[in-house]
Design an enzyme around this catalytic site. Structure first.
Site, PDB file in Angstrom:
ATOM      1  N   TYR B 352       8.469 -10.486  34.446  1.00 63.06           N
ATOM      2  CA  TYR B 352       7.856  -9.259  35.073  1.00 63.06           C
ATOM      3  C   TYR B 352       7.487  -8.275  34.287  1.00 63.06           C
ATOM      4  O   TYR B 352       8.230  -7.871  33.237  1.00 63.06           O
ATOM      5  CB  TYR B 352       9.230  -8.987  35.987  1.00 63.06           C
ATOM      6  CG  TYR B 352       8.618  -7.678  36.788  1.00 63.06           C
ATOM      7  CD1 TYR B 352       7.423  -7.917  37.486  1.00 63.06           C
ATOM      8  CD2 TYR B 352       9.307  -6.342  36.777  1.00 63.06           C
ATOM      9  CE1 TYR B 352       6.940  -7.049  38.531  1.00 63.06           C
ATOM     10  CE2 TYR B 352       8.664  -5.579  37.722  1.00 63.06           C
ATOM     11  CZ  TYR B 352       7.236  -5.934  38.568  1.00 63.06           C
ATOM     12  OH  TYR B 352       7.140  -4.768  39.339  1.00 63.06           O
TER      13      TYR B 352
HETATM   14 MG   LIG Z   1       4.695  -3.941  42.133  1.00 65.50          MG
END
Ligand SMILES: [Mg+2]
Lengths: 224, 640
Positions: B352
């Site tokens: 991420y």
């Molecule tokens: Mg997002």
């Protein structure tokens, strides 16, 4: 002046000379002693020691130009290269750190220096520990009242700082090189005697000195 | 009080277990179609069935999966970011509907914009068949808030649906499986922080934007008649940094300085010694010292020191560093970088990309991640070296952790990515391999000399081991060869020169500089820096020079000067930074949503009322750039 008055003046003169290496015109000293005694309520009210101290205090606050009493060797400021030896009391008209740009000193003085100016995105770099920060070098405008010249802080002198009041008196001593009208000073050469000159404090405060150096109008020197 | 309650309807642990028996069908919702597709692919082992939803961009994937200790049918679909937006009630929506000051108190509501309606219908239809809902949005503040939007929509049609949150930092088999095994509850505090921010952005943005647009369009009809002059509590401080730097450059006064250089020619090479005093801003002072050197031009070597010197490998990559480095080294803008990074993430290539963490958690096994990269024909050999180095991968550790996501790292190898996607992926891989390898090692020699009691020095560098530099072409470190000097020896320099130069102003900001300033002052979050920068560009408040540095435009300059002259530091970061700090406290459950909201609404409302009162200052500042201000009637001013 009464003969006993004359002897007080002579004693003070001898004390200034022997304790402080301060030389003053006799007429000024006479007037000064007389005035101090008047203020005290008449001759004899002050001890010799009190007179001495109060004359010294007056001298520290006097613009040496008003005394017109040269102590530095004549022609010193014109000499290409010479050496100076002895003890000389002089006045500092103004001072400026010439190791840093006047512009950044001006920003600090105004309180407008902005840490954001220094931000750049480079975050990771290697240190260079040997790269010492260059040390301060103050440039002083000094005068004995008749002859003016510049003096540089050739070796760092902790007793000096830009916080010294314009008109402060210094005792220069020992062996000093003077080149191109510039005295080279190190710690053994300087003793700060103190004092100031009211006019100069106004005319030569750091803000104004920095403005003049930068070619800015002097009214821009207000502190932020 | 309200903030610490679990979200309404969340089953208690006992219920959770009892009800699990009844779960046959599970609705999973990801933040984007790409993510839904990749997660389905992983969970179903590539056997998911695809069908259309009502929004053509958001497909539905179906498969069987073992969840809650039983076999269930999973329906996986997605939203496209936020499903709902905050809006004023209808009577306040028109620009002339009310005095803008009322917008600080007017009622706001969440509503679904037209382009999201089909997605909403898909969710409503699908959830009716399901007993459980699992939120698979990104694990950050926005993602948590989007999760609650999905929950609200679903609960409205199926109040008793059970709700779970999947926690993951990357879309890889291990991490998806772990998320399924450790489903939790969604975090209402984190979502609340986003609600607060959205509501404040709406109120502050709408009131100031209406006020300044309506006023300035009338006052400068020739230049601004059709211009939207937006205000945002992040974009203004961002603009403020650009203007501040521009003004610092304008105000700068260059000064001449002097220095002494010593050159020493040894065979073919010339060694330059630099003056320990660096430079002096007085010609005579420098000349005096120069003359003294010239009269006695013999150099004595006072010291020769040699010590190891290392160049540090980079820290694990967080979002801000990724944006800054991509901007500086790859010349890809922060906005573009985040767009690409997000795509690489949803396709499972990297972890991420929105993270404030630059410490690898001990639970993350680095070995397999490095191992994956050994198949690369380009950096595979280096990856193997990392595996083989004593102790294996050895990350340099930073100091920041958001306790949510690890530093950005590759999650699988690829040699097929093209264009900027390929370049950014390569950068992330190389950065990762560099930070788990070893510092570059060298030996530095410093030679100090004395000429007429002035000190000079030079240094040489021998590189002993390039280590991380072999995989990280974005850093440079060059060797510098100098001859051997012996302490106490003397030599005659080839030249002693007195040189002069001029001080120069700081440079205009690069995007990377601007991000550093935003981060330093707490403007926006790592997730939003790029957007705010994009906003001030698209509003024409700033432009870019040929070498990609920010230059304020006339409108931008005028606005910042105008607000500054009112005495309120609207373009300074303080107000917004306090807000960001409070948002963090709300998200941690340490401050109450309502009180933070009220506090900041009040603060900005006060500033707004003052700004309206002093609006003439804005006209004055802008008229320097846009020409004479049009007089407007006092009565009209009251309306603004
Ligand atoms: Mg997002």
């Amino acid at each position: 002046m009464a003969p006993e008055g004359q002897s007080v003046v002579h004693s003070t003169r001898a004390w200034l000379q022997s304790s402080w290496h301060i030389q003053v015109p006799f007429a000024w000293l006479e007037a000064c002693v007389e005035w101090l005694q008047d203020e005290a309520g008449g001759a004899g009210r002050l001890s010799q020691q009190q007179v001495n101290q109060q004359v010294l205090d007056q001298w520290l606050l006097t613009d040496l130009r008003d005394l017109s009493y040269p102590v530095l060797p004549e022609g010193l400021s014109q000499a290409q290269k010479t050496e100076l030896r002895g003890t000389f009391c002089v006045q500092v008209d103004s001072l400026l750190d010439i190791s840093q740009p006047a512009y950044s000193q001006m920003q600090k003085w105004r309180g407008s220096d902005c840490a954001n100016d220094e931000v750049s995105a480079v975050t990771q770099f290697t240190q260079r520990p040997w790269e010492a920060r260059p040390s301060r070098m103050l440039l002083l405008q000094v005068t004995d009242g008749v002859q003016s010249l510049e003096a540089m802080e050739y070796r760092p002198v902790p007793a000096l700082s830009t916080a010294l009041r314009p008109g402060v008196k210094l005792q220069l001593q020992g062996q000093m090189v003077c080149r191109l009208g510039m005295l080279l000073l190190g710690p053994p050469n300087i003793k700060v005697l103190g004092g100031e000159v009211e006019d100069l404090v106004e005319r030569n405060n750091q803000g104004k000195v920095l403005c003049r150096t930068l070619g800015l109008p002097e009214e821009q020197q207000e502190r932020g | 009080a309200a903030q610490s309650d679990p979200c309404p309807g969340t089953p208690q642990r006992g219920d959770m277990i009892r009800n699990r028996a009844q779960i046959k069908r599970v609705l999973c919702v990801a933040e984007k179609n790409d993510a839904a597709k990749c997660i389905s692919e992983i969970m179903s082992g590539g056997t998911s069935r695809r069908r259309e939803g009502m929004s053509k961009f958001n497909k539905i994937y179906e498969f069987e999966y073992h969840l809650f200790g039983q076999n269930v049918t999973v329906t996986m679909t997605s939203v496209s970011g936020h499903l709902l937006g905050q809006e004023f009630k209808a009577q306040f929506q028109k620009w002339h509907s009310c005095n803008p000051v009322l917008l600080f108190d007017a009622e706001v509501e969440k509503h679904c914009p037209d382009n999201m309606k089909q997605i909403k219908r898909t969710l409503e239809k699908e959830v009716r068949q399901c007993q459980a809902l699992v939120i698979w949005t990104d694990c950050d503040r926005e993602g948590e808030n989007i999760g609650f939007e999905i929950i609200d929509v679903c609960k409205a049609v199926k109040p008793n649906v059970q709700v779970f949150r999947a926690k993951f930092s990357e879309i890889t088999p291990n991490s998806i499986r772990r998320a399924c095994e450790t489903l939790t509850e969604p975090n209402a505090n984190v979502s609340d922080a986003v609600d607060v921010r959205q509501e404040l952005d709406l109120r502050i943005g709408a009131s100031f934007t209406r006020f300044q647009t309506l006023r300035l369009q009338k006052i400068f009809p020739a230049s601004l008649a059709n211009q939207l002059i937006s205000y945002g509590s992040c974009q203004f401080p961002t603009l403020g940094f650009v203007v501040e730097r521009f003004k610092a450059i304008q105000a700068f006064i260059p000064e001449t300085f002097y220095k002494i250089k010593v050159l020493h020619e040894v065979e073919e090479d010339t060694v330059e010694f630099s003056w320990k005093r660096n430079r002096l801003f007085n010609h005579t002072a420098c000349l005096v010292l120069y003359q003294m050197c010239m009269e006695d031009p013999i150099a004595t070597v006072t010291s020769v020191t040699s010590k190891p010197k290392s160049k540090w490998r980079p820290l694990p990559l967080d979002t801000v560093e990724l944006e800054k480095l991509a901007s500086r080294k790859l010349k890809i803008s922060a906005k573009e970088t985040m767009k690409i990074a997000e795509k690489l993430y949803t396709q499972g290539y990297i972890s991420y990309p929105r993270t404030e963490t630059n410490i690898f958690p001990t639970t993350l096994a680095l070995g397999p991640l490095v191992e994956q990269q050994t198949q690369s024909p380009v950096w595979g050999t280096f990856a193997q070296r990392v595996i083989d180095q004593p102790g294996g991968p050895n990350p340099r550790q930073g100091k920041k952790s958001d306790q949510a996501h690890p530093p950005i790292h590759p999650t699988k190898h690829s040699s097929t990515l093209q264009g900027n996607e390929g370049r950014l992926y390569e950068f992330i891989v190389r950065h990762f391999l560099a930070c788990v390898s070893q510092d570059a090692l060298g030996q530095e020699t410093v030679v100090d000399i004395d000429i007429a009691q002035e000190n000079f020095s030079t240094s040489g560098l021998m590189i002993i081991a390039r280590n991380y530099l072999d995989v990280y072409p974005y850093d440079r470190w060059s060797a510098k060869v100098i001859p051997v000097y012996e302490q106490g020896s003397q030599f005659q320099p080839s030249a002693i020169e007195m040189a002069d130069g001029q001080t120069s102003p700081p440079q205009l900001l690069t995007e990377a500089d601007l991000i550093s300033l935003m981060e330093k002052h707490g403007i926006g979050t790592d997730a939003t820096h790029a957007e705010h920068i994009e906003t001030i560009k698209s509003r024409m408040y700033v432009g870019l020079t040929a070498d990609q540095r920010f230059l304020p435009g006339e409108l931008g300059m005028g606005l910042v000067e105008g607000y500054n002259s009112m005495g309120y530091e609207m373009s300074k970061p303080n107000l917004r930074a306090e807000l960001e700090a409070d948002l963090k406290l709300v998200s941690e459950g340490r401050k109450d949503k309502q009180s933070v909201l009220q506090n900041h609404i009040q603060k900005y409302k006060t500033v707004f009322i003052e700004s309206v009162r002093k609006a003439k200052k804005l006209d004055e500042a802008l008229s320097q750039y846009l020409g004479a201000a049009q007089e407007i009637a006092e009565a009209e001013q009251q309306d603004m």
